[in-house]
Every structure is written in C-alpha cells, then in structure tokens.
Design a protein around this motif. Structure first.
Motif, PDB file in Angstrom:
ATOM      1  N   PHE A 199       0.886  -1.182  -0.131  1.00 56.68           N
ATOM      2  CA  PHE A 199       0.116   0.137   0.040  1.00 56.68           C
ATOM      3  C   PHE A 199       0.781   1.211   0.062  1.00 56.68           C
ATOM      4  CE2 PHE A 199      -2.302  -3.258   2.274  1.00 56.68           C
ATOM      5  CZ  PHE A 199      -3.444  -3.405   1.553  1.00 56.68           C
ATOM      6  N   ASP A 200       0.354   2.282  -0.351  1.00 61.36           N
ATOM      7  CA  ASP A 200       1.000   3.797  -0.476  1.00 61.36           C
ATOM      8  C   ASP A 200      -0.041   4.412   0.316  1.00 61.36           C
ATOM      9  OD1 ASP A 200       2.904   3.189  -2.341  1.00 61.36           O
ATOM     10  OD2 ASP A 200       1.401   3.879  -3.938  1.00 61.36           O
ATOM     11  N   ALA A 201       0.541   5.167   1.234  1.00 56.69           N
ATOM     12  CA  ALA A 201       0.027   5.952   2.430  1.00 56.69           C
ATOM     13  C   ALA A 201      -0.002   7.564   2.237  1.00 56.69           C
ATOM     14  CB  ALA A 201       0.237   5.874   3.741  1.00 56.69           C
ATOM     15  N   SER A 202      -1.181   8.269   2.145  1.00 55.56           N
ATOM     16  CA  SER A 202      -1.088   9.778   1.951  1.00 55.56           C
ATOM     17  C   SER A 202      -1.919  10.269   2.845  1.00 55.56           C
ATOM     18  CB  SER A 202      -1.349  10.117   0.457  1.00 55.56           C
ATOM     19  OG  SER A 202      -2.745   9.847   0.360  1.00 55.56           O
ATOM     20  N   GLU A 203      -1.068  11.339   3.805  1.00 60.87           N
ATOM     21  CA  GLU A 203      -1.899  11.979   5.080  1.00 60.87           C
ATOM     22  C   GLU A 203      -2.708  13.110   4.196  1.00 60.87           C
ATOM     23  OE1 GLU A 203       0.319  12.914   8.544  1.00 60.87           O
ATOM     24  OE2 GLU A 203       1.563  11.149   8.379  1.00 60.87           O
ATOM     25  N   SER A 204      -3.871  13.443   4.963  1.00 56.57           N
ATOM     26  CA  SER A 204      -4.601  14.711   4.918  1.00 56.57           C
ATOM     27  C   SER A 204      -3.691  15.942   5.037  1.00 56.57           C
ATOM     28  CB  SER A 204      -5.753  14.642   5.624  1.00 56.57           C
ATOM     29  OG  SER A 204      -5.648  14.840   6.820  1.00 56.57           O
ATOM     30  N   ARG A 205      -3.916  16.965   4.599  1.00 61.42           N
ATOM     31  CA  ARG A 205      -3.320  18.010   4.608  1.00 61.42           C
ATOM     32  C   ARG A 205      -3.063  18.672   6.021  1.00 61.42           C
ATOM     33  NH1 ARG A 205      -5.570  21.586  -0.306  1.00 61.42           N
ATOM     34  NH2 ARG A 205      -4.458  20.322  -2.067  1.00 61.42           N
ATOM     35  N   HIS A 206      -4.065  18.193   6.844  1.00 56.72           N
ATOM     36  CA  HIS A 206      -4.134  18.590   8.200  1.00 56.72           C
ATOM     37  C   HIS A 206      -3.474  17.634   9.202  1.00 56.72           C
ATOM     38  CE1 HIS A 206      -6.517  22.073   6.708  1.00 56.72           C
ATOM     39  NE2 HIS A 206      -7.470  21.082   6.318  1.00 56.72           N
TER      40      HIS A 206
ATOM     41  N   THR B 297      -5.140   9.247   7.646  1.00 57.77           N
ATOM     42  CA  THR B 297      -4.320   8.673   6.375  1.00 57.77           C
ATOM     43  C   THR B 297      -5.182   7.825   5.579  1.00 57.77           C
ATOM     44  OG1 THR B 297      -2.509   8.724   7.841  1.00 57.77           O
ATOM     45  CG2 THR B 297      -2.363   7.167   5.969  1.00 57.77           C
ATOM     46  N   THR B 298      -4.929   7.874   4.121  1.00 58.56           N
ATOM     47  CA  THR B 298      -5.650   7.109   3.169  1.00 58.56           C
ATOM     48  C   THR B 298      -4.644   6.059   2.749  1.00 58.56           C
ATOM     49  OG1 THR B 298      -6.792   9.086   2.428  1.00 58.56           O
ATOM     50  CG2 THR B 298      -6.676   7.367   0.919  1.00 58.56           C
ATOM     51  N   PHE B 299      -4.954   4.918   2.445  1.00 58.22           N
ATOM     52  CA  PHE B 299      -4.231   3.927   1.979  1.00 58.22           C
ATOM     53  C   PHE B 299      -4.702   3.472   0.634  1.00 58.22           C
ATOM     54  CE2 PHE B 299      -4.282   3.763   6.476  1.00 58.22           C
ATOM     55  CZ  PHE B 299      -2.866   3.751   6.976  1.00 58.22           C
ATOM     56  N   LEU B 300      -3.810   3.455  -0.065  1.00 61.25           N
ATOM     57  CA  LEU B 300      -4.013   3.018  -1.797  1.00 61.25           C
ATOM     58  C   LEU B 300      -3.120   1.851  -2.288  1.00 61.25           C
ATOM     59  CD1 LEU B 300      -3.917   6.608  -3.308  1.00 61.25           C
ATOM     60  CD2 LEU B 300      -6.017   5.452  -2.337  1.00 61.25           C
TER      61      LEU B 300
ATOM     62  N   LYS C 206     -11.783  -3.187  10.441  1.00 64.70           N
ATOM     63  CA  LYS C 206     -11.630  -1.797  11.111  1.00 64.70           C
ATOM     64  C   LYS C 206     -11.180  -0.942  10.022  1.00 64.70           C
ATOM     65  CE  LYS C 206     -10.097  -4.551  15.178  1.00 64.70           C
ATOM     66  NZ  LYS C 206      -8.713  -4.635  16.023  1.00 64.70           N
ATOM     67  N   GLN C 207     -11.500   0.381  10.291  1.00 70.71           N
ATOM     68  CA  GLN C 207     -11.209   1.343   9.409  1.00 70.71           C
ATOM     69  C   GLN C 207     -10.202   1.835  10.159  1.00 70.71           C
ATOM     70  OE1 GLN C 207     -14.705   3.943   9.527  1.00 70.71           O
ATOM     71  NE2 GLN C 207     -15.458   3.174   7.669  1.00 70.71           N
ATOM     72  N   LEU C 208      -9.036   2.255   9.365  1.00 69.54           N
ATOM     73  CA  LEU C 208      -7.652   2.542   9.813  1.00 69.54           C
ATOM     74  C   LEU C 208      -7.305   3.951   9.587  1.00 69.54           C
ATOM     75  CD1 LEU C 208      -6.133  -0.652   8.285  1.00 69.54           C
ATOM     76  CD2 LEU C 208      -6.665  -0.606  10.861  1.00 69.54           C
ATOM     77  N   SER C 209      -6.537   4.274  10.359  1.00 71.12           N
ATOM     78  CA  SER C 209      -5.981   5.682  10.131  1.00 71.12           C
ATOM     79  C   SER C 209      -4.638   6.119  10.269  1.00 71.12           C
ATOM     80  CB  SER C 209      -6.886   6.785  11.210  1.00 71.12           C
ATOM     81  OG  SER C 209      -6.389   6.594  12.712  1.00 71.12           O
ATOM     82  N   ARG C 210      -3.858   5.130  10.643  1.00 68.83           N
ATOM     83  CA  ARG C 210      -2.585   5.167  11.045  1.00 68.83           C
ATOM     84  C   ARG C 210      -1.742   4.113  10.158  1.00 68.83           C
ATOM     85  NH1 ARG C 210      -0.363   4.801  16.316  1.00 68.83           N
ATOM     86  NH2 ARG C 210      -1.318   2.913  16.198  1.00 68.83           N
ATOM     87  N   ALA C 211      -0.612   4.353   9.637  1.00 68.15           N
ATOM     88  CA  ALA C 211       0.098   3.357   9.026  1.00 68.15           C
ATOM     89  C   ALA C 211       0.849   2.042   9.954  1.00 68.15           C
ATOM     90  CB  ALA C 211       1.308   4.186   8.350  1.00 68.15           C
ATOM     91  N   ALA C 212       1.020   2.688  10.996  1.00 65.81           N
ATOM     92  CA  ALA C 212       1.280   1.636  12.194  1.00 65.81           C
ATOM     93  C   ALA C 212       0.380   0.653  12.195  1.00 65.81           C
ATOM     94  CB  ALA C 212       1.781   2.253  13.415  1.00 65.81           C
ATOM     95  N   ASP C 213      -1.187   0.956  12.291  1.00 66.54           N
ATOM     96  CA  ASP C 213      -2.103  -0.131  12.263  1.00 66.54           C
ATOM     97  C   ASP C 213      -2.199  -1.073  11.147  1.00 66.54           C
ATOM     98  OD1 ASP C 213      -2.983   1.253  14.587  1.00 66.54           O
ATOM     99  OD2 ASP C 213      -4.390   2.616  13.449  1.00 66.54           O
ATOM    100  N   VAL C 214      -1.757  -0.467   9.848  1.00 70.30           N
ATOM    101  CA  VAL C 214      -1.775  -1.562   8.778  1.00 70.30           C
ATOM    102  C   VAL C 214      -0.756  -2.391   9.014  1.00 70.30           C
ATOM    103  CG1 VAL C 214      -1.644  -1.642   6.403  1.00 70.30           C
ATOM    104  CG2 VAL C 214      -3.062   0.255   7.311  1.00 70.30           C
ATOM    105  N   THR C 215       0.709  -1.666   9.356  1.00 70.72           N
ATOM    106  CA  THR C 215       1.607  -2.591   9.389  1.00 70.72           C
ATOM    107  C   THR C 215       1.551  -3.832  10.485  1.00 70.72           C
ATOM    108  OG1 THR C 215       2.952  -0.713   8.885  1.00 70.72           O
ATOM    109  CG2 THR C 215       4.040  -2.509   9.770  1.00 70.72           C
ATOM    110  N   GLU C 216       1.074  -3.415  11.440  1.00 70.67           N
ATOM    111  CA  GLU C 216       0.855  -4.356  12.732  1.00 70.67           C
ATOM    112  C   GLU C 216      -0.145  -5.481  12.360  1.00 70.67           C
ATOM    113  OE1 GLU C 216      -0.895  -4.654  17.170  1.00 70.67           O
ATOM    114  OE2 GLU C 216      -0.687  -2.590  16.383  1.00 70.67           O
TER     115      GLU C 216
END
Length: 127
Positions: free
Chosen positions: A28-35, A39-42, A64-74
């Motif tokens: 996945f590629d991760a991109s954070e929102s401007r604020h 994080t969006t995972f693509l 689960k809806q994920l908001s952090r790259a660490a959650d996806v990695t884990e």
C-alpha cells in the motif's frame, strides 16, 4: 473477491497465509490529509488475481477502519488471515460505506486444510 455494500464500488478480499514469515503479497501507499488528521491507504500496484487495481482505496482491514500506517503494518505482520475492503479507484460514490459487520468473514468459512500445506507436487499415476 466479493462485491459488497451499495452499488459496485466496494469489494472484499480474503487472504490467508500458512505462517507469519510468508508475505501477503500486497503493498500500500499511504497519504496523509493536509491537516494530518487521517491517512488514506491505496493499493501500490495492480493485483489482478485479487481484482485490485493500483490506487484502489483500502476502506477497512479485518473489519476496522484504519487511520495510521502503524495499524496497517501491525495487522499485516501479526495476522494469518486478512479481510480487505477496497473502494474502486475513481469511484464517485459518496453514500454509506459497507457496514463493518459485512466485512468480517469467520475462520470457520476458510478451508483449514489450506493452512497446513506448505508444498505440493503432482504425480502422474497413469503409467
């Protein structure tokens, strides 16, 4: 892959592996929102065997809806099976997303014999 939710915009994929050392084979590629709020995972590439196209958005992982790259990695490092829900790239659907309860597949529905196979061979016995 299984279409879920309203319309044809969402699909669910279940991937099972035999050991934690075996990669799931999806990146996945991760991109954070401007604020910096979310994080969006693509999907990083096309995965035609999963019906996933590059830039499809990961909506949930194991329900689960994920908001952090660490959650996806884990989740990818510590699970023998994952259930991924994707929204098709370029989809203009802005209605309700699939219910998280629709995105859980119990292990009883997975053929457990697949979990114990590490290699196989074909023998031609018609000699």
């Amino acid at each position: 892959p299984m279409k879920i939710g309203p319309g044809q915009d969402f699909h669910m994929v279940r991937i099972v592996r035999a050991s934690l050392d075996q990669p799931f084979g999806i990146n996945f590629d991760a991109s954070e929102s401007r604020h910096g709020g979310s994080t969006t995972f693509l999907a990083a590439a096309d995965y035609p065997y999963l019906s996933v196209k590059r830039r499809d958005r990961l909506v949930s992982l194991n329900g689960k809806q994920l908001s952090r790259a660490a959650d996806v990695t884990e989740a990818l490092e510590n699970a023998l099976s994952i259930t991924l829900v994707f929204q098709r790239r370029g989809s203009q659907f802005h209605g309700p997303q699939p219910r998280l309860s629709d995105c859980r597949v119990p292990m009883s529905e997975v053929n457990r014999s697949l979990l114990s196979v590490t290699s196989a061979s074909v023998i031609n016995r018609k000699r």
